[in-house]
Write a protein that holds these residues in place. Structure first.
Motif, short mmCIF file in Angstrom:
data_model
loop_
_atom_site.label_atom_id
_atom_site.label_comp_id
_atom_site.label_asym_id
_atom_site.label_seq_id
_atom_site.Cartn_x
_atom_site.Cartn_y
_atom_site.Cartn_z
N SER A 271 10.57 0.80 -3.93
CA SER A 271 10.68 -0.58 -3.43
C SER A 271 9.50 -0.91 -2.52
O SER A 271 8.81 -0.03 -2.01
CB SER A 271 11.99 -0.74 -2.65
OG SER A 271 11.89 -0.03 -1.44
N ASP A 272 9.29 -2.19 -2.30
CA ASP A 272 8.23 -2.62 -1.38
C ASP A 272 8.45 -2.03 0.02
O ASP A 272 7.49 -1.62 0.68
CB ASP A 272 8.18 -4.15 -1.30
CG ASP A 272 7.42 -4.76 -2.48
OD1 ASP A 272 7.01 -3.99 -3.38
OD2 ASP A 272 7.25 -5.99 -2.49
N ASP A 273 9.71 -1.96 0.46
CA ASP A 273 9.98 -1.38 1.79
C ASP A 273 9.59 0.09 1.83
O ASP A 273 9.01 0.57 2.81
CB ASP A 273 11.47 -1.52 2.15
CG ASP A 273 11.79 -2.94 2.61
OD1 ASP A 273 10.84 -3.71 2.87
OD2 ASP A 273 12.99 -3.27 2.71
N GLU A 274 9.92 0.81 0.76
CA GLU A 274 9.55 2.23 0.72
C GLU A 274 8.02 2.40 0.73
O GLU A 274 7.48 3.31 1.36
CB GLU A 274 10.12 2.90 -0.55
CG GLU A 274 11.62 3.11 -0.52
CD GLU A 274 12.15 3.69 -1.83
OE1 GLU A 274 12.63 4.83 -1.82
OE2 GLU A 274 12.07 2.99 -2.88
N ILE A 275 7.34 1.50 0.04
CA ILE A 275 5.87 1.55 -0.01
C ILE A 275 5.27 1.31 1.37
O ILE A 275 4.42 2.06 1.85
CB ILE A 275 5.32 0.51 -1.04
CG1 ILE A 275 5.65 0.97 -2.47
CG2 ILE A 275 3.83 0.30 -0.85
CD1 ILE A 275 5.32 -0.06 -3.55
N LEU A 276 5.74 0.26 2.06
CA LEU A 276 5.18 -0.07 3.37
C LEU A 276 5.53 0.99 4.41
O LEU A 276 4.73 1.33 5.28
CB LEU A 276 5.65 -1.46 3.82
CG LEU A 276 5.09 -2.62 2.98
CD1 LEU A 276 5.70 -3.95 3.43
CD2 LEU A 276 3.56 -2.68 3.05
N ASP A 277 6.73 1.54 4.30
CA ASP A 277 7.14 2.65 5.18
C ASP A 277 6.21 3.85 5.00
O ASP A 277 5.78 4.47 5.96
CB ASP A 277 8.54 3.13 4.77
CG ASP A 277 9.58 2.66 5.73
OD1 ASP A 277 9.27 1.78 6.55
OD2 ASP A 277 10.71 3.19 5.66
N ALA A 278 5.94 4.15 3.74
CA ALA A 278 5.08 5.31 3.44
C ALA A 278 3.66 5.06 3.95
O ALA A 278 3.03 5.94 4.53
CB ALA A 278 5.07 5.59 1.93
N GLN A 279 3.17 3.84 3.75
CA GLN A 279 1.82 3.51 4.24
C GLN A 279 1.72 3.75 5.74
O GLN A 279 0.77 4.36 6.23
CB GLN A 279 1.50 2.04 3.93
CG GLN A 279 0.09 1.65 4.35
CD GLN A 279 -0.15 0.15 4.38
OE1 GLN A 279 0.78 -0.65 4.49
NE2 GLN A 279 -1.40 -0.25 4.27
N ARG A 280 2.74 3.31 6.47
CA ARG A 280 2.78 3.47 7.92
C ARG A 280 2.85 4.95 8.30
O ARG A 280 2.14 5.43 9.18
CB ARG A 280 4.00 2.71 8.46
CG ARG A 280 3.87 2.28 9.89
CD ARG A 280 5.05 1.39 10.31
NE ARG A 280 5.20 0.20 9.50
CZ ARG A 280 6.29 -0.11 8.80
NH1 ARG A 280 7.34 0.69 8.78
NH2 ARG A 280 6.33 -1.23 8.10
N MET A 281 3.70 5.71 7.62
CA MET A 281 3.84 7.14 7.93
C MET A 281 2.53 7.89 7.71
O MET A 281 2.15 8.74 8.50
CB MET A 281 4.90 7.78 7.02
CG MET A 281 6.32 7.49 7.40
SD MET A 281 7.45 8.21 6.19
CE MET A 281 7.64 9.85 6.88
N ILE A 282 1.84 7.57 6.63
CA ILE A 282 0.60 8.29 6.30
C ILE A 282 -0.43 8.09 7.41
O ILE A 282 -1.05 9.04 7.88
CB ILE A 282 0.01 7.81 4.95
CG1 ILE A 282 0.98 8.06 3.80
CG2 ILE A 282 -1.32 8.50 4.67
CD1 ILE A 282 0.65 7.26 2.54
#
Ligand code: F0G
Length: 354
Positions: A271-282
């Motif tokens: 999902s878009d939320d999972e994508i943005l969360d992952a971007q932030r974590m990285i």
């Protein structure tokens, strides 16, 4: 200049070049870092998580690996111009290499959804931009027709030189690890890169540069609103915050499915939320700033690990396909105020919350 690294295409010449072929155009593409992501790996439950950061390529994305080969060959073939459809990165790369080659570059873009940094790159390099009131798939259909009419060389990944050059990502991963990873994860848009990586591992194994018994599983991730391969049918109106992979009918669909199936891998949606969360974590855990689409691979790996589908000691490489600076609008400032305060130490200290 004596210890300057050899250009990418020279380095892998034995696997890529035709007899006597020369590659005069290079911008220093490839040779991107493979970062052992210890803190992110801890968070995800993986001891051997590595990030292949393609943002350090000359135009900030993996596209340069294939573009350098496509443009060198276009020049050698006497092309008068190059043309591409793009969600942004291909256009930035095509514009740069065409500029270096002294060729006009035409770019057909979908309306409204190309990240600001990418548009700036193509414009700055002098590409002629044409925005259509349609999506990427419609732009690519038009470009293929223009190519058939012989007006310009198409430098999208329907041009086989693009995927051939992009194999170098796989070569570098094996060179850096001394072996192939157990799994390689990446975002899937037009489905060229997953196909190119698979071809790259196959080429390397055939050349005896890695074991043919240790091919990686290919893990591809599409955005939920733009997941035609996952759903098994084209998506007419793809939507996702990860505009780079906002694609409803990928050109390399069959090659991607073949890579998935031959490697025992998966292509799934995040999902878009999972994508943005992952971007932030990285970026918060590793300091590596990638664009939203690039984080789809990590988002997918995070989910597979949480579901117990990846063991802790699995060697996983996530390809971070493009630089975060290309799409600054995707970053939401959550903390800190950008409203100016008095230039006084006390006020600043209060603001710092020390
Ligand atoms: N990540 C980024 C940053 C991309 O720009 C793209 C594709 C992909 C992943 C997906 O790769 O298409 O080979 O499956 N961008 C293309 C473009 C479509 O026009 O720049 P793919």
């Amino acid at each position: 200049m004596t210890d300057a690294p050899r250009p990418l295409l020279e380095r892998y010449r034995a696997l890529l070049a035709r007899d006597g072929e020369s590659f005069p155009i290079t911008l220093g593409e490839g040779m991107t870092p493979l970062v052992h992501a210890r803190r992110l790996g801890d968070e995800l439950g993986l001891d051997q998580l590595h990030l292949k950061f393609e943002g350090t390529n000359p135009t900030g994305s993996f596209k340069d690996r294939g573009m350098v080969l496509a443009v060198n060959r276009a020049v050698a073939a006497g092309a008068r111009a190059v043309v591409c459809a793009s969600t942004g990165n291909t256009s930035a790369s095509a514009a740069a290499y065409a500029a270096a080659a002294g060729l006009p570059c035409h770019v057909i873009l979908p309306v409204g959804k190309v990240a600001r940094g990418k548009l700036a790159q193509a414009l700055a390099a002098g590409a002629r931009l044409i925005m259509i009131d349609g999506n990427f798939d419609e732009a690519l259909t038009a470009v293929r027709r223009l190519g058939e009419e012989g007006l310009a060389v198409v430098v999208n990944s329907v041009n086989p030189d693009r995927l051939d050059g992009q194999q170098t990502g796989a070569f570098e991963v094996v060179d850096a690890l001394g072996r192939a990873p157990d799994a390689l994860a990446l975002p899937v848009g037009n489905a060229g890169n997953i196909s190119a990586y698979w071809r790259g591992f196959t080429t390397y194994a055939d050349a005896g540069r890695m074991s043919a018994d240790a091919m990686p599983r290919m893990l591809g991730f599409q955005a939920e609103g733009a997941a035609p391969i996952v759903r098994g049918e084209p998506i007419e109106k793809p939507e996702t915050v990860a505009t780079a992979i906002r694609i409803g009918n990928p050109a390399s669909w069959e090659l991607a499915v073949e890579a998935r199936d031959r490697s025992g891998g998966v292509i799934e949606a995040v999902s878009d939320d999972e994508i943005l969360d992952a971007q932030r974590m990285i970026v918060r855990l590793e300091g590596v700033f990638c664009e939203p689409a690039s984080a789809a691979g990590v988002a997918g790996v995070r989910r597979l690990a949480a579901e117990g589908r990846l063991d802790r000691d699995t060697v996983v490489v996530c390809v971070l396909t493009g630089h975060g600076l290309k799409d600054p609008d995707a970053v939401q400032a959550e903390e800190g105020s950008l409203t100016p305060i008095a230039p006084e130490l006390d006020a600043i200290r209060r603001e710092m919350d020390l």
